[in-house]
Write a protein that holds these residues in place. Structure first.
Motif, PDB file in Angstrom:
ATOM      1  N   ARG A   1     134.903 -27.090  -5.778  1.00 25.60           N
ATOM      2  CA  ARG A   1     135.376 -26.249  -4.775  1.00 25.60           C
ATOM      3  C   ARG A   1     134.695 -24.897  -4.695  1.00 25.60           C
ATOM      4  O   ARG A   1     134.109 -24.444  -5.870  1.00 25.60           O
ATOM      5  CB  ARG A   1     136.892 -26.066  -4.827  1.00 25.60           C
TER       6      ARG A   1
ATOM      7  N   THR B   1     136.143 -22.246  -4.749  1.00 23.21           N
ATOM      8  CA  THR B   1     136.660 -21.281  -5.673  1.00 23.21           C
ATOM      9  C   THR B   1     136.447 -21.635  -7.028  1.00 23.21           C
ATOM     10  O   THR B   1     136.263 -20.464  -7.882  1.00 23.21           O
ATOM     11  CB  THR B   1     138.358 -21.459  -5.820  1.00 23.21           C
ATOM     12  N   ASP B   2     135.809 -22.749  -7.474  1.00 24.99           N
ATOM     13  CA  ASP B   2     135.290 -22.984  -8.814  1.00 24.99           C
ATOM     14  C   ASP B   2     133.946 -22.284  -8.970  1.00 24.99           C
ATOM     15  O   ASP B   2     133.585 -22.005  -9.917  1.00 24.99           O
ATOM     16  CB  ASP B   2     135.037 -24.501  -8.979  1.00 24.99           C
TER      17      ASP B   2
ATOM     18  N   GLN C   1     128.536 -31.528   1.576  1.00 24.89           N
ATOM     19  CA  GLN C   1     129.727 -31.016   1.550  1.00 24.89           C
ATOM     20  C   GLN C   1     130.695 -32.308   1.588  1.00 24.89           C
ATOM     21  O   GLN C   1     130.127 -33.263   2.377  1.00 24.89           O
ATOM     22  CB  GLN C   1     129.925 -30.280   2.755  1.00 24.89           C
TER      23      GLN C   1
ATOM     24  N   GLY D   1     135.321 -27.063   1.744  1.00 27.88           N
ATOM     25  CA  GLY D   1     135.130 -26.131   0.805  1.00 27.88           C
ATOM     26  C   GLY D   1     134.808 -26.958  -0.752  1.00 27.88           C
ATOM     27  O   GLY D   1     135.299 -26.478  -1.713  1.00 27.88           O
ATOM     28  N   VAL D   2     134.713 -28.165  -0.331  1.00 25.12           N
ATOM     29  CA  VAL D   2     134.448 -29.208  -1.636  1.00 25.12           C
ATOM     30  C   VAL D   2     132.951 -29.663  -1.447  1.00 25.12           C
ATOM     31  O   VAL D   2     132.707 -30.193  -0.558  1.00 25.12           O
ATOM     32  CB  VAL D   2     135.216 -30.254  -1.713  1.00 25.12           C
TER      33      VAL D   2
END
Length: 67
Positions: free
Chosen positions: A20, A22-23, A54, A58-59
């Motif tokens: 992600r 965020t990661d 993608q 978001g991944v």
């Protein structure tokens, strides 16, 4: 200490696994990021420019070789 490219840093951290955004931001605290005023933006730029695909919103994951 890792001193390669941003892409190599991302590949070393996540390999072939999906990750992600965020990661990805965890890498903004890496020593390589000290020289960049906008490490989060740089990481997103590297992921979007190529070598990653993608898989969901978001991944991302490393792009598979095309035959």
């Amino acid at each position: 200490m890792f001193v390669g490219t941003w892409r190599e840093l991302i590949e070393a951290e996540f390999g072939d696994e999906a990750f992600r955004v965020t990661d990805l931001y965890r890498l903004a605290s890496h020593p390589k990021a000290r020289r960049n005023r906008n490490p989060r933006e740089k990481l997103r730029q590297v992921v979007r420019r190529g070598g990653f695909e993608q898989v969901a919103r978001g991944v991302y994951q490393r792009a598979r070789a095309r035959a």
